[in-house]
Structures are given as C-alpha cells and as structure tokens.
Motif scaffolding. Structure first.
Motif, PDB file in Angstrom:
ATOM      1  N   LEU A 101      -7.325   1.683  -7.232  1.00 45.64           N
ATOM      2  CA  LEU A 101      -8.190   0.794  -6.690  1.00 45.64           C
ATOM      3  C   LEU A 101      -7.288  -0.519  -6.974  1.00 45.64           C
ATOM      4  O   LEU A 101      -7.389  -1.393  -6.115  1.00 45.64           O
ATOM      5  CB  LEU A 101      -9.491   0.745  -7.297  1.00 45.64           C
ATOM      6  N   ALA A 102      -6.792  -0.675  -8.064  1.00 45.24           N
ATOM      7  CA  ALA A 102      -5.904  -1.772  -8.383  1.00 45.24           C
ATOM      8  C   ALA A 102      -4.911  -1.686  -7.465  1.00 45.24           C
ATOM      9  O   ALA A 102      -4.472  -2.958  -7.003  1.00 45.24           O
ATOM     10  CB  ALA A 102      -5.454  -1.700  -9.864  1.00 45.24           C
ATOM     11  N   GLY A 103      -4.290  -0.796  -7.024  1.00 46.54           N
ATOM     12  CA  GLY A 103      -3.123  -0.607  -6.098  1.00 46.54           C
ATOM     13  C   GLY A 103      -3.910  -1.048  -4.860  1.00 46.54           C
ATOM     14  O   GLY A 103      -2.838  -2.082  -4.119  1.00 46.54           O
ATOM     15  N   ALA A 104      -4.848  -0.897  -4.510  1.00 39.66           N
ATOM     16  CA  ALA A 104      -5.287  -1.171  -3.056  1.00 39.66           C
ATOM     17  C   ALA A 104      -5.672  -2.862  -2.872  1.00 39.66           C
ATOM     18  O   ALA A 104      -5.176  -3.432  -1.951  1.00 39.66           O
ATOM     19  CB  ALA A 104      -6.542  -0.383  -2.808  1.00 39.66           C
ATOM     20  N   ILE A 105      -6.159  -3.396  -4.230  1.00 39.45           N
ATOM     21  CA  ILE A 105      -6.381  -4.808  -4.307  1.00 39.45           C
ATOM     22  C   ILE A 105      -5.119  -5.434  -4.241  1.00 39.45           C
ATOM     23  O   ILE A 105      -4.844  -6.361  -3.377  1.00 39.45           O
ATOM     24  CB  ILE A 105      -7.282  -5.094  -5.476  1.00 39.45           C
ATOM     25  N   ALA A 106      -4.194  -5.001  -4.956  1.00 38.18           N
ATOM     26  CA  ALA A 106      -2.823  -5.646  -4.755  1.00 38.18           C
ATOM     27  C   ALA A 106      -2.127  -5.714  -3.540  1.00 38.18           C
ATOM     28  O   ALA A 106      -1.719  -6.684  -2.956  1.00 38.18           O
ATOM     29  CB  ALA A 106      -1.933  -4.963  -5.811  1.00 38.18           C
ATOM     30  N   SER A 107      -2.232  -4.406  -2.790  1.00 40.34           N
ATOM     31  CA  SER A 107      -1.713  -4.282  -1.353  1.00 40.34           C
ATOM     32  C   SER A 107      -2.305  -5.372  -0.319  1.00 40.34           C
ATOM     33  O   SER A 107      -1.683  -5.969   0.419  1.00 40.34           O
ATOM     34  CB  SER A 107      -1.796  -2.984  -0.959  1.00 40.34           C
ATOM     35  N   PHE A 108      -3.732  -5.217  -0.463  1.00 44.17           N
ATOM     36  CA  PHE A 108      -4.322  -6.097   0.370  1.00 44.17           C
ATOM     37  C   PHE A 108      -4.163  -7.561  -0.014  1.00 44.17           C
ATOM     38  O   PHE A 108      -4.000  -8.200   1.181  1.00 44.17           O
ATOM     39  CB  PHE A 108      -5.907  -6.043   0.422  1.00 44.17           C
ATOM     40  N   ALA A 109      -4.063  -7.988  -1.123  1.00 46.21           N
ATOM     41  CA  ALA A 109      -3.596  -9.279  -1.607  1.00 46.21           C
ATOM     42  C   ALA A 109      -2.146  -9.788  -1.100  1.00 46.21           C
ATOM     43  O   ALA A 109      -1.837 -10.749  -0.514  1.00 46.21           O
ATOM     44  CB  ALA A 109      -3.605  -9.566  -2.982  1.00 46.21           C
ATOM     45  N   ALA A 110      -1.460  -8.649  -1.125  1.00 45.62           N
ATOM     46  CA  ALA A 110       0.060  -8.852  -0.717  1.00 45.62           C
ATOM     47  C   ALA A 110       0.115  -9.131   0.953  1.00 45.62           C
ATOM     48  O   ALA A 110       0.911 -10.092   1.431  1.00 45.62           O
ATOM     49  CB  ALA A 110       0.891  -7.673  -0.943  1.00 45.62           C
ATOM     50  N   ALA A 111      -0.841  -8.460   1.724  1.00 47.88           N
ATOM     51  CA  ALA A 111      -1.183  -8.447   2.971  1.00 47.88           C
ATOM     52  C   ALA A 111      -1.292 -10.097   3.315  1.00 47.88           C
ATOM     53  O   ALA A 111      -0.928 -10.477   4.204  1.00 47.88           O
ATOM     54  CB  ALA A 111      -2.024  -7.661   3.691  1.00 47.88           C
ATOM     55  N   ILE A 112      -2.456 -10.473   2.819  1.00 43.10           N
ATOM     56  CA  ILE A 112      -2.899 -11.695   3.007  1.00 43.10           C
ATOM     57  C   ILE A 112      -1.626 -12.773   2.644  1.00 43.10           C
ATOM     58  O   ILE A 112      -1.492 -13.730   3.544  1.00 43.10           O
ATOM     59  CB  ILE A 112      -4.196 -12.119   1.902  1.00 43.10           C
ATOM     60  N   VAL A 113      -1.095 -12.745   1.652  1.00 43.10           N
ATOM     61  CA  VAL A 113       0.225 -13.409   1.263  1.00 43.10           C
ATOM     62  C   VAL A 113       1.054 -13.442   2.266  1.00 43.10           C
ATOM     63  O   VAL A 113       1.829 -14.647   2.877  1.00 43.10           O
ATOM     64  CB  VAL A 113       0.701 -12.972  -0.034  1.00 43.10           C
ATOM     65  N   LEU A 114       1.275 -12.247   2.831  1.00 44.77           N
ATOM     66  CA  LEU A 114       2.405 -12.261   3.906  1.00 44.77           C
ATOM     67  C   LEU A 114       2.156 -12.932   5.195  1.00 44.77           C
ATOM     68  O   LEU A 114       2.771 -13.566   5.847  1.00 44.77           O
ATOM     69  CB  LEU A 114       2.705 -10.794   4.254  1.00 44.77           C
TER      70      LEU A 114
END
Lengths: 69, 285
Positions: A38-51
């Motif tokens: 779940l932490a990985g999912a949050i980090a991935s979605f945050a990375a998508a927003i940053v990109l």
C-alpha cells in the motif's frame, strides 16, 4: 522528432508506468494484505503526479524560452 | 574538409544529418528489441503451467533503478536546454548527474542484482521422484487447493558431491505448506538455515540462476545485458561530451555541441524507454 518532443513522450510513458506500478501494488496488497505494498502504491501514484507536474512545467518552459516552437 | 549539415539543415530533408542518422539507428534498435520482447512474450505464453518463474527479481531495487533512469532523462534534456541558452556551467553539472545516474544503474545491475542470481541454485525434480521431496514441495496441499504443482527446489548450494546436492532452502521450499508461500514474493525473503539433501539421480536438471536455468532467465539476461551495453555506450558518449574537449567545441561553435548532445540525448531517451517496458515485463508481471 526533436529531443523536446521525445522527452514529452518519454514522460508520458513514465507516468503510465508509475500509474501501472501503483495499480499493481494495490492489486498485490488486496491479494496478500501486506501494508508495504500500500505504501508502494501511494509512492507510485505520488510519482505519477510529480511526473505530470514536471511534464507540464517542462512543456511551458520550453515554449517560453522558444528553444523549440 | 568540413562535414556538411552538422548545424544547418539539408534543403531536401529539412533536418541536419546527425538527426536523420540517429533516427535511422533508433529504427533498427526498435526492431532489435522488438524481436527480443516478442520472443519473451511467446516463450512465456507457451510455457507449461507452473514452470514459468515469477517473483524472483527484487522489485524495490528494480524500482529504484527505474527512478534513476527517469531522472537521468530529465537531466540530459536540461543539459541540452542549458547549452541552447549558452549556460555551459549548468550544462556541465546536468551532464555530470546524467553520467552518475548511468553509472549507478550499471553498478546496481552488475554488482548487486546479477551476482545475487549467480549465487542462487535451483534443481528441477524428475516427475517420478516428486513424491520423495513432498516435504519441500507441498504438492498434495497445492493439488487440493487447485494450484499448479511445484517441480523445483531452490536456495543456496551448500555443498555437492558425486551423488547429492545439499541446499540451504528458500522459504518457499522450507515451508511449502504455508499459505504465505502460495504467491510470489516481490520483496525477496532470505534463504533459511534448513538444509535439504537432493539426490542427483532424482534431478532432471540443476543449475544456478544463469541463462541456462530457464527461458525466463535466458530472456532476462539477454535483454537486460543488451540494455546494459546500451547504457554503457551512452555513458561513454556523455563522458566524452563532458570532458574539457567539449568545451573547445563549445567555444568554437556552441550550436554544434548542442546538436551532438541532442542526438545522444535522443539515444539515451530510447534506452530509458526500453527500460520502461523491461521493468513491468520482468519484475512485476
């Protein structure tokens, strides 16, 4: 195709990868019930927003500087 | 004699020559990697149930390497933009970060990820001998639950003689009946201290996690190895354009250096784009 255009294409693919990785993490968390995913999912979605934010910033900056029309 | 159209565009193509050249080269690269990806997909589709390895790669490390490559694409384009704005100092720093990202990627791959695989051992058991290793395979329970049978015992090779292998087992074979072992683990679990003795006459084939282990590892090492060679090539070119020799070209003709950085940046983006496909295909799916 210029480097600027290819860079934007690359950022789009990177964003899709980040979203896909986030979805994958959610799926693994649902199956295994492991909070680390779940932490990985949050980090991935945050990375998508940053990109996405970076992609928009890059496009506007290149246009403003008229490096490439 | 001066090479024509390194800065100005050719009237017939509307592009300078190196840009045409790099796109023709990248088209050939698409065919090369496209063939390899197709081979991987068909090998996987055609694999017998339960024989395709899954969850053997370290996802957190792979994710970190992916982030490093994405960052290097950002810095290389910023290096090129800095040259276009005639800011050589900024170009120098962005290029240095790009080179470091490439070096870190290769170091992680060659000094950590690959050696971990080279130290791992797997023994495929002959179908008629599977019952002898039931306590490491847990196939009875798996059959009851409708899961595919296990046919391989994995871990670290503890010792070997003419008749037997002694293997420090992976958790999947140390606790085969644990429900937690029914699914692949993308955060790698350490090997246990439980030792299994496997008779060589019961083994169909045994090998370390090398290309000879399976079609999966053959594809993995081929594609990531070829990709790594491309990363190395990119790092060497960037290093040349980062060294003082590039400053001489910058002082003589800054646009010429900017064009060189643009074509090498296009190559770098392509190499990074390949990784964007490699990562989910090998690490996640």
């Amino acid at each position: 195709m210029s480097l600027k255009a290819f860079h934007i294409v690359f950022i789009i693919f990177s964003t899709l990868l980040a979203l896909g990785t986030g979805a994958w993490c959610v799926w693994v968390d649902l199956v295994e019930g492991a909070p680390i995913y779940l932490a990985g999912a949050i980090a991935s979605f945050a990375a998508a927003i940053v990109l996405i934010v970076y992609g928009v910033w890059f496009y506007r900056k290149m246009k403003r500087l008229r490096i490439i029309t | 004699m001066e090479i024509p159209y390194t800065i100005s565009t050719r009237p017939d193509t509307g592009l300078w020559n190196a840009k045409i050249g790099i796109w023709l080269f990248l088209a050939s690269e698409v065919m090369l990697f496209g063939g390899l990806f197709s081979a991987y997909i068909f090998l996987r589709i055609d694999a017998a149930p339960g024989t395709w390895p899954h969850g053997l790669l370290n996802v957190p490390v792979g994710t970190m390497n992916t982030a490093i490559l994405i960052m290097s694409s950002v810095t290389v384009v910023l290096a090129w933009a800095a040259l276009k704005m005639r800011r050589y100092r900024a170009y120098w720093w962005y290029m240095l970060v790009t080179i470091l990202c490439g070096v870190i990627f290769l170091t992680v791959k060659l000094a950590y990820e690959w050696p971990q695989k080279f130290e791992h051992f797997g023994a495929y058991i002959k179908p008629e001998a599977l019952w002898k290793y039931e306590k490491y395979l847990g196939n009875q329970r798996r059959a009851e639950k409708g899961l595919e049978p296990r046919i391989e015992i994995t871990g670290h090779l503890h010792s070997e003689n003419a008749k037997e292998y002694e293997v420090a087992l992976d958790p999947v074979n140390a606790e085969p009946d644990s429900p937690a072992m029914d699914r692949p683990h993308f955060f790698p679990l350490p090997v246990t201290d439980k030792i299994a003795t496997i008779e060589k006459e019961d083994v169909e084939r045994a090998t370390m996690f090398l290309p000879t282990h399976s079609a999966y590892f053959a594809s993995y090492f081929t594609i990531t190895g070829l990709h790594g060679l491309h990363v190395l090539g990119g790092v060497l070119v960037f290093t040349y354009m980062w060294l003082p020799v590039s400053k001489k070209l910058y002082q003589r003709n800054p646009e010429h250096l900017a064009n060189r950085v643009e074509v090498s940046g296009l190559f770098w983006h392509f190499v990074d784009l390949i990784w964007i496909f490699v990562f989910p295909l090998f690490y996640l799916l």
